[in-house]
Design an enzyme around this catalytic site. Structure first.
Site, mmCIF file in Angstrom:
data_model
loop_
_atom_site.group_PDB
_atom_site.id
_atom_site.type_symbol
_atom_site.label_atom_id
_atom_site.label_comp_id
_atom_site.label_asym_id
_atom_site.label_seq_id
_atom_site.Cartn_x
_atom_site.Cartn_y
_atom_site.Cartn_z
ATOM 1 N N ASN A 114 1.022 -1.198 -0.162
ATOM 2 C CA ASN A 114 0.019 -0.105 -0.209
ATOM 3 C C ASN A 114 0.717 0.977 -0.076
ATOM 4 O OD1 ASN A 114 -2.344 1.605 0.254
ATOM 5 N ND2 ASN A 114 -1.981 1.936 2.412
ATOM 6 N N HIS A 116 0.711 5.179 1.317
ATOM 7 C CA HIS A 116 -0.049 5.896 2.236
ATOM 8 C C HIS A 116 0.649 7.477 2.420
ATOM 9 C CE1 HIS A 116 -2.754 7.133 5.553
ATOM 10 N NE2 HIS A 116 -1.561 7.558 6.293
ATOM 11 N N SER A 143 4.639 6.949 2.251
ATOM 12 C CA SER A 143 5.542 5.805 2.972
ATOM 13 C C SER A 143 4.635 4.551 2.005
ATOM 14 C CB SER A 143 4.943 5.478 4.460
ATOM 15 O OG SER A 143 5.218 6.408 5.052
ATOM 16 N N ASP A 152 -2.975 0.573 8.326
ATOM 17 C CA ASP A 152 -1.736 1.360 7.843
ATOM 18 C C ASP A 152 -0.760 1.090 8.991
ATOM 19 O OD1 ASP A 152 -2.966 2.759 5.931
ATOM 20 O OD2 ASP A 152 -3.604 4.326 7.397
HETATM 21 C C1 GRF Z 1 -2.668 8.538 -2.908
HETATM 22 O O1 GRF Z 1 -2.209 9.859 -2.630
HETATM 23 C C2 GRF Z 1 -2.411 7.495 -2.014
HETATM 24 O O2 GRF Z 1 -1.472 7.861 -1.129
HETATM 25 C C3 GRF Z 1 -3.534 7.157 -1.352
HETATM 26 O O3 GRF Z 1 -4.771 7.309 -2.038
HETATM 27 C C4 GRF Z 1 -4.038 8.459 -3.235
HETATM 28 C C5 GRF Z 1 -4.376 7.584 -4.548
HETATM 29 O O4 GRF Z 1 -4.451 8.581 -5.562
HETATM 30 N N1 GRF Z 1 -3.589 5.935 -0.720
HETATM 31 P P1 GRF Z 1 -4.455 8.059 -7.107
HETATM 32 O O5 GRF Z 1 -5.814 7.348 -7.038
HETATM 33 O O6 GRF Z 1 -3.290 7.107 -7.213
HETATM 34 O O7 GRF Z 1 -4.328 9.365 -7.843
#
Ligand code: GRF
Length: 220
Positions: A114, A116, A143, A152
């Site tokens: 993932n 984050h 991260s 998370d």
């Molecule tokens: C990203 O900022 C990520 O950190 C979070 O969700 C957002 C997704 O953005 N988990 P995208 O859909 O890849 O534009």
């Protein structure tokens, strides 16, 4: 390096929204930085823009629309069945907004990454940029971590960090964080698919050494 005779890492991407991280991953597959086969992009949201990005590239897409299920359990079962039928080497969460249940996390432990938008363990959950501003933090970033059932909480592999400037607001922080996400997510995916990065459900190994703290990439 990956042996060209080795089968490519088969990955599935789970999304809910815009899919800009997905887009970068696709670009890095196309430019051969990533030797992976993106076998499917699955969204819980039929309107996710990322679905269009995947279709444009000829990648299989699947919608598992939460709103069409009687309850959460049936939705979770459907996702689990779909994932078991694909049995990917890697599940890439790229803006996937549903929390994966314990069973799913346990079945696929060591295979789920993932991204984050904060410097974990700080600022788990949502609305990270505003909370960082409200707390007058000096550093912010993103991260990549392995996923465990606790939200998370999984071990962090790599972080992108930058110093917050006086004029930064939520939007500028979001842009800076996302630029960093595009860099570190593909790096971690590459390590994983080259079998340099392993999580045995207790410890993370990078290049055969226990990873005690995340790799850091600083903004230029
Ligand atoms: C990203 O900022 C990520 O950190 C979070 O969700 C957002 C997704 O953005 N988990 P995208 O859909 O890849 O534009």
């Amino acid at each position: 390096m990956v042996d060209s005779d080795q089968p490519k890492c088969r990955a599935v991407c789970l999304i809910s929204g815009s899919g800009t991280n997905l887009q970068t991953i696709i670009e890095n597959i196309n430019n051969e930085m990533l030797q992976i086969e993106l076998v499917s992009v699955i969204s819980d949201n039929p309107k996710a823009k990322g679905l269009k990005r995947a279709k444009r590239e000829g990648i299989d897409t699947k919608i598992i629309d939460y709103s069409t299920y009687k309850n959460r359990r049936e939705f979770d079962e459907s996702l689990e069945i779909e994932m078991l039928s694909i049995n990917p080497d890697l599940i890439i969460l790229a803006g996937y907004m549903k929390i994966l249940n314990i069973n799913f996390c346990n079945i696929f432990v060591g295979r789920i990454l993932n991204i984050h938008p904060s410097l974990l363990p700080k600022y788990k959950g949502l609305n990270t940029h505003q909370r960082v501003i409200d707390n007058s933090e000096e550093l912010h970033g993103a991260s990549v971590h392995f996923v465990v059932p606790e939200l998370d909480e999984g071990p962090v592999i790599i972080q992108y960090q930058f110093e917050i400037e006086r004029h930064d607001d939520r939007d500028s922080l979001q842009k800076k964080v996302q630029q960093g996400e595009y860099i570190i997510y593909s790096k971690a995916i590459k390590w994983f698919c080259e079998k340099r990065l392993i999580f045995d459900s207790e410890k993370v190994y990078l290049d055969n050494k226990v990873l005690l703290k995340p790799s850091i990439v600083m903004k230029n």
